[in-house]
Design an enzyme around this catalytic site. Structure first.
Site, PDB file in Angstrom:
ATOM      1  N   GLU A 114       0.127  -0.867   5.899  1.00  0.00           N
ATOM      2  CA  GLU A 114       1.196  -0.260   6.704  1.00  0.00           C
ATOM      3  C   GLU A 114       0.980   1.228   6.866  1.00  0.00           C
ATOM      4  OE1 GLU A 114       4.881   1.459   8.126  1.00  0.00           O
ATOM      5  OE2 GLU A 114       3.867   1.985   6.269  1.00  0.00           O
ATOM      6  N   GLU A 115       0.571   1.876   5.787  1.00  0.00           N
ATOM      7  CA  GLU A 115       0.457   3.338   5.826  1.00  0.00           C
ATOM      8  C   GLU A 115      -0.742   3.819   6.644  1.00  0.00           C
ATOM      9  OE1 GLU A 115       2.890   4.962   5.129  1.00  0.00           O
ATOM     10  OE2 GLU A 115       3.924   4.321   3.317  1.00  0.00           O
ATOM     11  N   SER A 146       8.832   5.251  11.494  1.00  0.00           N
ATOM     12  CA  SER A 146       8.274   4.160  12.298  1.00  0.00           C
ATOM     13  C   SER A 146       7.688   3.082  11.397  1.00  0.00           C
ATOM     14  CB  SER A 146       7.150   4.692  13.189  1.00  0.00           C
ATOM     15  OG  SER A 146       7.564   5.844  13.883  1.00  0.00           O
ATOM     16  N   ASP A 153       0.852  -1.200   0.000  1.00  0.00           N
ATOM     17  CA  ASP A 153       0.000   0.000   0.000  1.00  0.00           C
ATOM     18  C   ASP A 153       0.881   1.240   0.000  1.00  0.00           C
ATOM     19  OD1 ASP A 153       0.836  -0.462   2.706  1.00  0.00           O
ATOM     20  OD2 ASP A 153      -0.751   0.866   3.423  1.00  0.00           O
ATOM     21  N   HIS A 184     -20.037  35.953  15.648  1.00  0.00           N
ATOM     22  CA  HIS A 184     -19.493  37.163  15.005  1.00  0.00           C
ATOM     23  C   HIS A 184     -18.270  37.586  15.808  1.00  0.00           C
ATOM     24  CE1 HIS A 184     -19.041  41.256  13.661  1.00  0.00           C
ATOM     25  NE2 HIS A 184     -19.992  41.089  12.740  1.00  0.00           N
ATOM     26  N   HIS A 209       6.136  10.122   1.126  1.00  0.00           N
ATOM     27  CA  HIS A 209       4.900  10.762   1.604  1.00  0.00           C
ATOM     28  C   HIS A 209       4.709  12.163   1.024  1.00  0.00           C
ATOM     29  CE1 HIS A 209       4.433   8.077   5.445  1.00  0.00           C
ATOM     30  NE2 HIS A 209       4.984   7.421   4.453  1.00  0.00           N
ATOM     31  N   ARG A 242       6.906  10.989  18.164  1.00  0.00           N
ATOM     32  CA  ARG A 242       7.831   9.912  17.799  1.00  0.00           C
ATOM     33  C   ARG A 242       8.527   9.484  19.077  1.00  0.00           C
ATOM     34  NH1 ARG A 242       7.131   8.044  12.417  1.00  0.00           N
ATOM     35  NH2 ARG A 242       6.039   9.782  11.475  1.00  0.00           N
ATOM     36  N   ASP A 245       8.685   3.914  -1.151  1.00  0.00           N
ATOM     37  CA  ASP A 245       7.948   3.510   0.059  1.00  0.00           C
ATOM     38  C   ASP A 245       6.644   2.859  -0.353  1.00  0.00           C
ATOM     39  OD1 ASP A 245       6.981   3.290   2.620  1.00  0.00           O
ATOM     40  OD2 ASP A 245       6.710   5.427   2.963  1.00  0.00           O
TER      41      ASP A 245
HETATM   42  N1  BES Z   1       8.729   3.250   5.402  1.00  0.00           N
HETATM   43  C1  BES Z   1       8.144   4.151   6.327  1.00  0.00           C
HETATM   44  C2  BES Z   1       8.934   4.274   7.593  1.00  0.00           C
HETATM   45  C3  BES Z   1      10.322   4.824   7.496  1.00  0.00           C
HETATM   46  C4  BES Z   1      10.687   5.729   6.512  1.00  0.00           C
HETATM   47  C5  BES Z   1      11.251   4.429   8.408  1.00  0.00           C
HETATM   48  C6  BES Z   1      11.976   6.210   6.454  1.00  0.00           C
HETATM   49  C7  BES Z   1      12.533   4.918   8.371  1.00  0.00           C
HETATM   50  C8  BES Z   1      12.900   5.813   7.371  1.00  0.00           C
HETATM   51  C9  BES Z   1       6.722   3.700   6.637  1.00  0.00           C
HETATM   52  O1  BES Z   1       6.025   3.335   5.485  1.00  0.00           O
HETATM   53  C10 BES Z   1       5.964   4.840   7.247  1.00  0.00           C
HETATM   54  O2  BES Z   1       5.748   5.801   6.574  1.00  0.00           O
HETATM   55  N2  BES Z   1       5.564   4.738   8.503  1.00  0.00           N
HETATM   56  C11 BES Z   1       4.733   5.733   9.115  1.00  0.00           C
HETATM   57  C12 BES Z   1       3.942   5.158  10.241  1.00  0.00           C
HETATM   58  C13 BES Z   1       2.640   4.561   9.831  1.00  0.00           C
HETATM   59  C14 BES Z   1       1.881   4.098  11.051  1.00  0.00           C
HETATM   60  C15 BES Z   1       1.796   5.500   9.018  1.00  0.00           C
HETATM   61  C16 BES Z   1       5.561   6.860   9.663  1.00  0.00           C
HETATM   62  O3  BES Z   1       6.726   6.665  10.031  1.00  0.00           O
HETATM   63  O4  BES Z   1       5.016   7.955   9.724  1.00  0.00           O
HETATM   64 MN    MN Z   2       7.132   2.155   4.246  1.00  0.00          MN
HETATM   65 MN    MN Z   3       5.297   5.241   4.514  1.00  0.00          MN
END
Ligand code: BES
Ligand code: MN
Ligand code: MN
Length: 463
Positions: free
Chosen positions: A160-161, A406, A90, A220, A434, A335, A127
């Protein structure tokens, strides 16, 4: 393991390897948006077909309470170790569309300063389609050339996303099928195109939504302004009071479980080459900003954060409308680093946020998904194998870093399956994950396909 013939194969099949990836990138498998549901399902099927074509057995599109998990395996000898490959098919929503130089689901190759050999521009290229596909193609080569030295299993998920909501249960229910010795994931970044690195940790995540309500209706802003709490003003000052003047987070108890690194550990991480001038230039910022007393890499690797991801309320349309809004909202993420727990941090945030609200407003806090941070044991045999593989394919010793992003399921893999994950990422932080114009370097992709069989080889002889 015949490294030379692998390199030759990659060179000779360069365009085929690229075209196959581009086909995958045409499918808008956006898990967050229900209007793409069919496309996400289609992507699961296409992933399964690619695994079948690569020569894997028992390929299955496994249904879950959400989007399916694609499973596949090749068991060559049950007495040999097993590597479980995880990835996600995804992708993030492509918005804002106006900023893309080519449409997000029409993969296009362009050169950039960082990728002089060209990069594929498309949502999901780095990604994580381009990265999980590395494993599919590497396995295809190994199977064709009788070069797979241990067992392999694939689980490629489709949520995952959006925080992998269905994967925890699916993993628990399929513990036996998922039996392995280590998990291998390519879903992170390297430090630079010529600076191979391996993440030895990921941050956790606690994601909250807050709603502040003032008067029972929009008013207002002249008639009532100055006499009634404005929820947007209040929300802004509440958010501002989450940091102190040193940019430390003020939530009581927030840092209680944070493992402070020793000076020695900090020295090891400080060895990672980092060009702050290039970093600032890439982002068009005059100065970096973060917690006092830490470097940029420490701020993104070993320190926790609190950030607003979105904030809204009142009138945001064209022109001006004088209004004192009834409600204000924000989405706030934190984070986390070892040993913070996302449930505990969510509770602490909620308590603090409610405690700082003035009497004139009502505050509601709703937690969204979360996940705990992870660390990879530095003496793990598979980490050593990854180190050797990267050194051989890139011709350079990789540096160990901590990833700022993450992958919430990784901590759960440890908890549920008892397995560590090796984060063998081939993307770059500058690949615009992203963001508009996400891309994945062709060289990164091909180097990945070269590195994975080397990993399997070194793992099978060190294990
Ligand atoms: N692949 C990323 C995580 C990532 C990117 C780790 C770059 C280290 C370096 C993963 O797809 C992602 O975007 N994770 C999300 C969390 C998820 C719960 C939406 C994030 O890190 O925001
Ligand atoms: Mn990813
Ligand atoms: Mn991602």
């Amino acid at each position: 393991m015949n490294h030379e013939s692998l390199k030759k194969y990659i060179q000779e099949n360069r365009s085929g390897l690229l075209n196959e990836l581009m086909e995958m990138l045409k499918i808008p498998s956006v898990s967050a948006d229900s209007k793409f549901k069919d496309q996400v399902l289609k992507m699961a099927d296409v992933t399964a077909k690619a695994l079948e074509k690569a020569g894997l057995d028992n390929v299955e599109v496994c249904s879950t309470s959400g989007f399916p998990v694609v499973y596949a395996e090749k068991i060559i000898d049950s007495s040999k170790p097993t590597v479980l490959i995880y990835g996600h098919y995804d992708v993030q929503p492509p918005d804002p569309l106006d900023f893309w130089h080519s449409p997000p689901f029409e993969p296009t190759i362009r050169k950039t300063d960082i990728h002089p050999e060209g990069a594929v521009f498309a949502r999901g290229s780095a990604d994580d389609k381009g990265q999980f596909f590395i494993h599919v193609k590497a396995l295809e080569w190994m199977l064709k050339n009788n070069a797979l030295p241990c067992n392999v299993k694939f689980m490629i998920e489709g949520e995952e996303e959006i925080g992998s909501p269905s994967l925890v249960n699916w993993t628990k229910e399929n513990k036996d099928i998922l039996k392995a010795d280590v998990i291998l994931i390519s879903d992170t970044a390297m430090l630079g195109p010529d600076t191979p690195s391996i993440d030895t940790g990921l941050r956790g995540l606690a994601y909250m939504e807050v709603e502040v309500t003032g008067p029972n209706r929009d008013l207002h802003s002249g008639v009532y302004g100055g006499a009634v709490a404005n929820p947007v003003n209040i929300l802004c000052s509440m958010i501002a009071s989450c940091h102190d003047e040193n940019r430390r987070i003020t939530i009581p108890g927030f840092y209680d479980d944070v493992v402070e690194l020793s000076e020695e550990e900090r020295k090891i991480f400080a060895k990672a080459p980092f060009d702050e001038a290039a970093y600032k230039k890439d982002l068009d910022i005059e100065e970096v900003m973060g917690e006092k007393g830490y470097t940029t890499l420490e701020r993104t690797g070993i320190r926790p954060t609190l950030d607003v991801n979105g904030i809204w309320g009142g009138y945001t349309g064209e022109g001006s409308k004088t209004v004192l809004p009834s409600k204000a909202f924000a989405k706030i993420s934190m984070r986390l680093v070892p040993n913070q727990d996302h449930h505990k941090i969510s509770r602490l945030f909620e308590q603090y946020f409610l405690s700082i609200a003035p009497k004139g407003v009502k505050v509601k806090v709703t937690p969204h998904h979360g996940g705990n941070p992870v660390v990879v044991p530095l003496n793990h045999p598979a980490l050593k194998a990854a180190q050797k593989a990267v050194k051989q394919s890139f011709g350079k010793e990789p540096v160990f870093t901590r990833g700022g992003g993450s992958i919430p399921i990784v901590a759960l893999f440890k908890q549920v399956l008892g397995l560590d994950s090796i984060l063998l990422g081939f993307g770059l932080d500058t690949d615009a994950l992203h963001s508009p114009n996400e891309h994945f370097g062709i060289r990164n992709y091909l180097k990945g396909i070269e590195t994975v069989p080397l990993f399997f080889y070194y793992y099978s002889i060190t294990k």
